[in-house]
Design an enzyme around this catalytic site. Structure first.
Site, PDB file in Angstrom:
ATOM      1  N   TYR A 109      21.543  73.475 -10.364  1.00 20.69           N
ATOM      2  CA  TYR A 109      20.127  73.121 -10.365  1.00 20.69           C
ATOM      3  C   TYR A 109      19.960  71.941 -11.314  1.00 20.69           C
ATOM      4  O   TYR A 109      19.878  72.090 -12.531  1.00 20.69           O
ATOM      5  CB  TYR A 109      19.283  74.324 -10.805  1.00 20.69           C
ATOM      6  CG  TYR A 109      17.801  74.057 -10.864  1.00 20.69           C
ATOM      7  CD1 TYR A 109      17.165  73.257  -9.921  1.00 20.69           C
ATOM      8  CD2 TYR A 109      17.024  74.634 -11.869  1.00 20.69           C
ATOM      9  CE1 TYR A 109      15.803  73.017  -9.983  1.00 20.69           C
ATOM     10  CE2 TYR A 109      15.654  74.410 -11.938  1.00 20.69           C
ATOM     11  CZ  TYR A 109      15.057  73.605 -10.991  1.00 20.69           C
ATOM     12  OH  TYR A 109      13.709  73.369 -11.056  1.00 20.69           O
ATOM     13  N   ASP A 129      20.022  72.466  -5.546  1.00 20.53           N
ATOM     14  CA  ASP A 129      18.871  71.574  -5.648  1.00 20.53           C
ATOM     15  C   ASP A 129      19.284  70.469  -6.613  1.00 20.53           C
ATOM     16  O   ASP A 129      19.229  70.647  -7.827  1.00 20.53           O
ATOM     17  CB  ASP A 129      17.663  72.356  -6.157  1.00 20.53           C
ATOM     18  CG  ASP A 129      16.451  71.472  -6.426  1.00 20.53           C
ATOM     19  OD1 ASP A 129      16.539  70.245  -6.186  1.00 20.53           O
ATOM     20  OD2 ASP A 129      15.430  71.999  -6.890  1.00 20.53           O
ATOM     21  N   ASN A 135      17.838  67.615  -6.872  1.00 21.45           N
ATOM     22  CA  ASN A 135      16.641  66.908  -7.330  1.00 21.45           C
ATOM     23  C   ASN A 135      16.711  65.405  -7.112  1.00 21.45           C
ATOM     24  O   ASN A 135      16.274  64.621  -7.958  1.00 21.45           O
ATOM     25  CB  ASN A 135      16.362  67.239  -8.804  1.00 21.45           C
ATOM     26  CG  ASN A 135      15.251  68.269  -8.942  1.00 21.45           C
ATOM     27  OD1 ASN A 135      14.238  68.200  -8.257  1.00 21.45           O
ATOM     28  ND2 ASN A 135      15.446  69.233  -9.832  1.00 21.45           N
TER      29      ASN A 135
END
Length: 250
Positions: A105, A144, A146
């Site tokens: 993450y 993720d 980002n």
């Protein structure tokens, strides 16, 4: 082997929205979760057929990752071995016979790119970590991350060049990662596919209108690419502001 990655935006909330049934419907051999938003002891979850591993953030109700697996790993490690990067529970790595599996993450640069400087430091440290593993055996990286890498990866690129997740700096770091010897599996298989996203804002009915971003990935070492059978994005699966993404490996 079927792998799933899903930012659940709070695992306890996700369970109330049918996470367990969706997990069994997707039926992955291994699933990597991001943004579980848990502290140790807050959730007792027994999943038939799966062994569960968690990396909790020190801050309550924030970040965190998990892996649920049917296949027993040779080893499990948490974080990337650098204290300044390992207090938010952002990385779990499993070693299997033929590869490493990482769920990640990546830190959000936040509104106004206020955390961009830290994000750049993280990117370099994380890439070095992945490369060190890749020197031993191939890597499957999911999560993720980002970042929407290219214009095709979000609905409104022109309006977002200075937004977190689509800044030139973040995109360049993702390019640098790929150039180190890795492939974005979905874009490799579907180079021209448009309007396929994995995250939508909760505002202005963005998901209903499919005004989204593709920021959830399966990235693999280049020498694994011939083993990739498919890379999917399950836009129809609800329960989070992200949807699950999938990797099928021969």
């Amino acid at each position: 082997m079927k792998f799933i990655s899903w930012n659940v935006n709070g695992l306890r909330a996700g369970i109330k929205k049918g996470f367990v049934d969706k997990l069994y419907s997707l039926n992955p051999d291994v699933i990597g979760l991001q943004e579980i938003k848990l502290s140790e002891g807050q959730l007792e979850l027994e999943l038939e057929g799966y062994t569960t591993y968690y990396n909790y953030a020190e801050r309550k109700g924030y970040s965190g990752t998990a892996i649920f697996t049917k296949v027993q790993p040779l080893a499990v490690t948490y974080g990337i071995g650098i204290p300044e990067h390992d207090n938010e529970g952002r990385v779990i790595t499993m070693e299997f016979d033929d590869y490493y599996f990482i769920t990640c993450y990546t830190p959000n640069s936040k509104r106004g790119l206020e955390r961009l400087d830290y994000r750049m430091v993280w990117e370099d440290a994380f890439r070095a970590y992945v490369n060190a593993l890749d020197a031993k055996k191939p890597v499957i990286l999911c999560g993720d991350l980002n970042v929407a890498h290219n214009d095709i990866d979000l609905a409104n690129p022109d309006a977002n060049h200075k937004s977190a997740g689509f800044s030139d700096e973040e995109r360049a770091k993702f390019t640098e990662l790929l150039a180190s010897g890795y492939t974005d599996t979905f874009r490799h298989l579907y180079p021209d596919t448009v309007n396929v996203y994995s995250w939508w804002s909760n505002f202005a009915k963005a998901r209903e209108r499919n005004v989204g971003w593709r920021i959830d990935y399966f990235v693999v070492s280049n020498r694994l690419i011939d083993a990739v059978e498919d890379s999917k994005i399950h836009m129809d699966v609800l329960g989070s502001d992200h949807c699950p993404v999938e990797l099928l490996l021969k």
